[in-house]
Design a protein around this motif. Structure first.
Motif, PDB file in Angstrom:
ATOM      1  N   HIS A   1       0.826  -1.204   0.000  1.00  0.00           N
ATOM      2  CA  HIS A   1       0.000   0.000   0.000  1.00  0.00           C
ATOM      3  C   HIS A   1       0.865   1.260   0.000  1.00  0.00           C
ATOM      4  O   HIS A   1       2.085   1.204   0.157  1.00  0.00           O
ATOM      5  N   HIS A   2       0.191   2.401  -0.154  1.00  0.00           N
ATOM      6  CA  HIS A   2       0.889   3.671  -0.336  1.00  0.00           C
ATOM      7  C   HIS A   2       1.772   4.069   0.841  1.00  0.00           C
ATOM      8  O   HIS A   2       2.855   4.614   0.640  1.00  0.00           O
ATOM      9  N   ALA A   3       1.307   3.842   2.064  1.00  0.00           N
ATOM     10  CA  ALA A   3       2.130   4.248   3.209  1.00  0.00           C
ATOM     11  C   ALA A   3       3.430   3.444   3.224  1.00  0.00           C
ATOM     12  O   ALA A   3       4.505   3.986   3.503  1.00  0.00           O
ATOM     13  N   ASP A   4       3.363   2.165   2.881  1.00  0.00           N
ATOM     14  CA  ASP A   4       4.577   1.341   2.784  1.00  0.00           C
ATOM     15  C   ASP A   4       5.467   1.811   1.639  1.00  0.00           C
ATOM     16  O   ASP A   4       6.689   1.848   1.747  1.00  0.00           O
ATOM     17  N   SER A   5       4.836   2.149   0.522  1.00  0.00           N
ATOM     18  CA  SER A   5       5.604   2.545  -0.657  1.00  0.00           C
ATOM     19  C   SER A   5       6.443   3.787  -0.380  1.00  0.00           C
ATOM     20  O   SER A   5       7.596   3.885  -0.812  1.00  0.00           O
ATOM     21  N   PHE A   6       5.855   4.725   0.363  1.00  0.00           N
ATOM     22  CA  PHE A   6       6.590   5.960   0.649  1.00  0.00           C
ATOM     23  C   PHE A   6       7.497   5.804   1.862  1.00  0.00           C
ATOM     24  O   PHE A   6       8.493   6.528   1.978  1.00  0.00           O
TER      25      PHE A   6
ATOM     26  N   ARG B   1      11.306   7.331   2.204  1.00  0.00           N
ATOM     27  CA  ARG B   1      11.796   8.124   3.342  1.00  0.00           C
ATOM     28  C   ARG B   1      12.748   7.339   4.210  1.00  0.00           C
ATOM     29  O   ARG B   1      13.660   7.892   4.815  1.00  0.00           O
ATOM     30  N   GLY B   2      12.535   6.038   4.296  1.00  0.00           N
ATOM     31  CA  GLY B   2      13.369   5.189   5.142  1.00  0.00           C
ATOM     32  C   GLY B   2      14.729   4.900   4.552  1.00  0.00           C
ATOM     33  O   GLY B   2      15.534   4.182   5.158  1.00  0.00           O
ATOM     34  N   GLY B   3      14.997   5.420   3.357  1.00  0.00           N
ATOM     35  CA  GLY B   3      16.326   5.280   2.765  1.00  0.00           C
ATOM     36  C   GLY B   3      16.597   3.911   2.150  1.00  0.00           C
ATOM     37  O   GLY B   3      17.736   3.479   2.055  1.00  0.00           O
ATOM     38  N   HIS B   4      15.548   3.234   1.713  1.00  0.00           N
ATOM     39  CA  HIS B   4      15.726   1.894   1.144  1.00  0.00           C
ATOM     40  C   HIS B   4      15.883   1.896  -0.371  1.00  0.00           C
ATOM     41  O   HIS B   4      16.297   0.905  -0.961  1.00  0.00           O
ATOM     42  N   LEU B   5      15.493   3.014  -0.983  1.00  0.00           N
ATOM     43  CA  LEU B   5      15.532   3.109  -2.443  1.00  0.00           C
ATOM     44  C   LEU B   5      16.904   3.648  -2.844  1.00  0.00           C
ATOM     45  O   LEU B   5      17.339   4.667  -2.319  1.00  0.00           O
ATOM     46  N   ASP B   6      17.585   2.963  -3.766  1.00  0.00           N
ATOM     47  CA  ASP B   6      18.961   3.361  -4.097  1.00  0.00           C
ATOM     48  C   ASP B   6      19.003   4.605  -4.976  1.00  0.00           C
ATOM     49  O   ASP B   6      19.814   5.497  -4.759  1.00  0.00           O
ATOM     50  N   VAL B   7      18.180   4.612  -6.017  1.00  0.00           N
ATOM     51  CA  VAL B   7      18.258   5.702  -6.991  1.00  0.00           C
ATOM     52  C   VAL B   7      16.856   6.092  -7.421  1.00  0.00           C
ATOM     53  O   VAL B   7      15.998   5.232  -7.629  1.00  0.00           O
ATOM     54  N   CYS B   8      16.614   7.401  -7.556  1.00  0.00           N
ATOM     55  CA  CYS B   8      15.439   7.819  -8.292  1.00  0.00           C
ATOM     56  C   CYS B   8      15.869   8.783  -9.387  1.00  0.00           C
ATOM     57  O   CYS B   8      16.877   9.475  -9.258  1.00  0.00           O
TER      58      CYS B   8
ATOM     59  N   ASP C   1       8.711  13.520  -1.881  1.00  0.00           N
ATOM     60  CA  ASP C   1       9.085  12.339  -1.090  1.00  0.00           C
ATOM     61  C   ASP C   1      10.274  11.623  -1.715  1.00  0.00           C
ATOM     62  O   ASP C   1      11.199  11.190  -1.029  1.00  0.00           O
ATOM     63  N   LEU C   2      10.251  11.517  -3.050  1.00  0.00           N
ATOM     64  CA  LEU C   2      11.364  10.871  -3.754  1.00  0.00           C
ATOM     65  C   LEU C   2      12.644  11.686  -3.599  1.00  0.00           C
ATOM     66  O   LEU C   2      13.724  11.140  -3.392  1.00  0.00           O
ATOM     67  N   ALA C   3      12.507  13.012  -3.715  1.00  0.00           N
ATOM     68  CA  ALA C   3      13.690  13.877  -3.700  1.00  0.00           C
ATOM     69  C   ALA C   3      14.477  13.717  -2.399  1.00  0.00           C
ATOM     70  O   ALA C   3      15.714  13.660  -2.420  1.00  0.00           O
ATOM     71  N   ILE C   4      13.759  13.659  -1.275  1.00  0.00           N
ATOM     72  CA  ILE C   4      14.483  13.583   0.005  1.00  0.00           C
ATOM     73  C   ILE C   4      14.691  12.146   0.475  1.00  0.00           C
ATOM     74  O   ILE C   4      15.433  11.894   1.412  1.00  0.00           O
ATOM     75  N   GLY C   5      14.045  11.199  -0.205  1.00  0.00           N
ATOM     76  CA  GLY C   5      14.102   9.835   0.293  1.00  0.00           C
ATOM     77  C   GLY C   5      15.153   8.950  -0.358  1.00  0.00           C
ATOM     78  O   GLY C   5      15.863   8.211   0.329  1.00  0.00           O
TER      79      GLY C   5
ATOM     80  N   ALA D   1       0.749  13.357  15.813  1.00  0.00           N
ATOM     81  CA  ALA D   1       1.378  14.098  14.713  1.00  0.00           C
ATOM     82  C   ALA D   1       2.734  13.445  14.506  1.00  0.00           C
ATOM     83  O   ALA D   1       3.171  12.640  15.327  1.00  0.00           O
ATOM     84  N   PHE D   2       3.410  13.795  13.405  1.00  0.00           N
ATOM     85  CA  PHE D   2       4.729  13.189  13.179  1.00  0.00           C
ATOM     86  C   PHE D   2       5.610  14.170  12.414  1.00  0.00           C
ATOM     87  O   PHE D   2       5.120  15.056  11.717  1.00  0.00           O
ATOM     88  N   TYR D   3       6.917  14.008  12.564  1.00  0.00           N
ATOM     89  CA  TYR D   3       7.869  14.846  11.837  1.00  0.00           C
ATOM     90  C   TYR D   3       8.279  14.145  10.547  1.00  0.00           C
ATOM     91  O   TYR D   3       8.748  13.012  10.573  1.00  0.00           O
ATOM     92  N   SER D   4       8.083  14.847   9.424  1.00  0.00           N
ATOM     93  CA  SER D   4       8.419  14.276   8.127  1.00  0.00           C
ATOM     94  C   SER D   4       9.498  15.113   7.457  1.00  0.00           C
ATOM     95  O   SER D   4       9.461  16.344   7.507  1.00  0.00           O
ATOM     96  N   PRO D   5      10.454  14.465   6.798  1.00  0.00           N
ATOM     97  CA  PRO D   5      11.479  15.229   6.069  1.00  0.00           C
ATOM     98  C   PRO D   5      10.965  15.735   4.722  1.00  0.00           C
ATOM     99  O   PRO D   5      11.586  16.587   4.098  1.00  0.00           O
ATOM    100  N   THR D   6       9.806  15.223   4.292  1.00  0.00           N
ATOM    101  CA  THR D   6       9.293  15.578   2.969  1.00  0.00           C
ATOM    102  C   THR D   6       8.738  16.998   2.963  1.00  0.00           C
ATOM    103  O   THR D   6       7.920  17.330   3.812  1.00  0.00           O
ATOM    104  N   GLY D   7       9.192  17.781   2.016  1.00  0.00           N
ATOM    105  CA  GLY D   7       8.665  19.133   1.859  1.00  0.00           C
ATOM    106  C   GLY D   7       9.493  20.206   2.534  1.00  0.00           C
ATOM    107  O   GLY D   7       9.226  21.396   2.352  1.00  0.00           O
ATOM    108  N   VAL D   8      10.514  19.802   3.317  1.00  0.00           N
ATOM    109  CA  VAL D   8      11.353  20.796   3.996  1.00  0.00           C
ATOM    110  C   VAL D   8      11.966  21.758   2.964  1.00  0.00           C
ATOM    111  O   VAL D   8      12.478  21.326   1.936  1.00  0.00           O
ATOM    112  N   GLY D   9      11.878  23.049   3.244  1.00  0.00           N
ATOM    113  CA  GLY D   9      12.471  24.045   2.353  1.00  0.00           C
ATOM    114  C   GLY D   9      11.619  24.373   1.140  1.00  0.00           C
ATOM    115  O   GLY D   9      12.058  25.107   0.262  1.00  0.00           O
ATOM    116  N   THR D  10      10.400  23.826   1.090  1.00  0.00           N
ATOM    117  CA  THR D  10       9.521  24.062  -0.067  1.00  0.00           C
ATOM    118  C   THR D  10       8.308  24.887   0.374  1.00  0.00           C
ATOM    119  O   THR D  10       8.021  24.996   1.562  1.00  0.00           O
TER     120      THR D  10
END
Lengths: 213, 218
Positions: A84-89, A93-100, A132-136, B118-127
């Motif tokens: 599902h989507h929460a797992d996918s993202f 974010r969890g740093g498991h994806l090598d390259v985007c 999400d991809l950019a920072i993950g 609530a939770f802290y997310s790194p997504t969107g920082v600086g945007t």
């Protein structure tokens, strides 16, 4: 000669490590899949919830329940998995994806990425999974033409468009040169049909060094 | 209590004017079109819709928007080649839009379903999407505070249910379904078939019946 889109995709594919988990963004980055060696072991992630995505589906293979992030019908490879989507993202974010690999409007000298909005007042904002991809992803590769239609560079000292992510881009693949972006600045990796002098002049920004100097 | 099996019209009668409705689907994959059609017929309005997109073509979510029932859309990607219904309403100033990065959208609903404040997310920082939000540096990295998104009702599509409401999905049509099922006070699932209790392998159930209140077979 500057590179065609196909040649750019081939060069990006060459730089993806064997066995990497990779997300290909919508548009030009999807072409990279055509140049991955079948024995590379690269596994494609699509953020709508799948690892092990195969090539585009055609004819009887088309299944409305099996699409990529661009909502195009695709196929599944042996070893594929759905989630599902929460797992996918969380994977991102969890740093498991090598390259985007994503397109961009602008990339800055410090690796800031702008690719979701031109900031035009009449535009309808839409971001999808880009932030999400950019920072993950561990590494973010950008594919784009180096110069806009008006000749202005898209690799810039500072982005003027709204950001997608800060200091996240590690490589920029363009039609005339490939760049590595690091803490020390931007380095030219390779040029195609343009001299380093001309590149340096047209980019109006400092470059760390080049393979020719 | 286990899920109640009913017709679509009866199921969506749970939606009241002004409700927040979570609507599953990524594009048309996983979109509960029959439940949305029933919601249009039901007539509830002034709705806030939470979904990844803001409708495609003229069916499903787009039809609900076209019927004038939606006050606000919370989504990650409204603008698409076939999102003309939303585009027209937005440009005419007839609908509010909150754009949320896709992963934050999913996680905010997951947080709601999991009882996280609530939770802290790194997504969107600086945007621009982080402007005005609380931020905090944790172990040298900046995060923004994101709050849960709860639904009054969730409308999702799964593949097969058993009579208790345990659900399995099909391929990428799973997308937001399992997350939204946890995040709403009333979850309504439309499925292609309903089987007897015991027929689904417990090891492959994705959404346990505890999250599902109403089942509609279409």
């Amino acid at each position: 000669m500057s590179l065609s889109r196909e040649q750019m995709a081939e060069i990006v594919a060459r730089d993806i490590p064997d066995g990497a988990y990779v997300n290909l963004g919508i548009g030009q980055p999807t072409m990279v899949a055509d140049y991955l060696r079948p024995d590379s072991g690269v596994v494609l992630h699509t953020e709508n919830g799948m690892l092990g995505m195969g090539r585009p589906a055609t004819g009887d293979e088309i299944d409305p329940d099996l699409t990529n992030a661009g909502k195009q019908p695709v196929t599944e490879l042996p070893g594929a998995s759905y989630f599902h989507h929460a797992d996918s993202f969380a994977m991102m974010r969890g740093g498991h994806l090598d390259v985007c690999i994503m397109g961009a409007f602008q990339v800055s000298a410090t690796g800031d990425l702008a690719n979701w909005s031109t900031g035009a007042p009449d535009a309808i904002p839409a971001v999808g999974g880009a932030m999400d991809l950019a920072i993950g992803a561990k590494q973010v590769f950008v594919m784009m033409s180096l110069f806009a239609k008006d000749g202005s560079p898209k690799l810039v000292p500072e982005c003027t468009y709204p950001l997608t992510g800060r200091a996240c881009v590690s490589r920029v693949y363009t039609d005339v040169a490939t760049f590595a972006v690091g803490a020390d600045g931007v380095r030219i990796v390779e040029t195609f049909g343009i001299s380093v002098d001309e590149l340096t002049t047209r980019l109006c920004m400092p470059l760390v060094s080049s393979p020719f100097t | 209590m286990t899920a109640l099996i009913m017709e679509a019209a009866e199921a969506v009668a749970a939606v009241k004017d002004g409700d927040t409705v979570l609507v599953g689907g990524f594009g048309m994959a996983g979109m509960p079109v029959e439940l949305i059609d029933a919601l249009i017929a039901h007539g509830a309005g002034d709705l806030t819709i939470v979904s990844n997109n803001a409708g495609n073509s003229d069916t499903g979510l787009a039809a609900l928007l076209a019927a004038g029932r939606v006050r606000k859309v919370v989504c990650s990607f409204p603008r698409q080649a076939d999102s003309w219904v939303f585009d027209g309403l937005y440009r005419a100033g007839k609908i509010e839009l909150e754009v949320v990065p896709q992963g934050n959208l999913a996680e905010r609903m997951r947080a709601a379903g999991a009882g996280i404040g609530a939770f802290y997310s790194p997504t969107g920082v600086g945007t621009p999407l982080a402007e005005g939000k609380e931020s905090r540096v944790i172990d040298g990295r900046e995060y923004v505070l994101e709050f849960p998104i709860r639904g009054d009702v969730a409308l999702i599509r799964a593949h097969v249910a058993d009579r208790m409401g345990n659900l399995v999905y099909r391929k990428t049509a799973r997308n937001f379904g399992p997350v939204m099922a946890t995040a709403a006070a009333v979850t309504i699932a439309q499925v292609s078939s309903i089987v007897d209790v015991g027929e689904l392998d417990p090891e492959v159930i994705v959404t346990p019946a505890i999250y599902v209140n109403r089942l509609v077979s279409v």
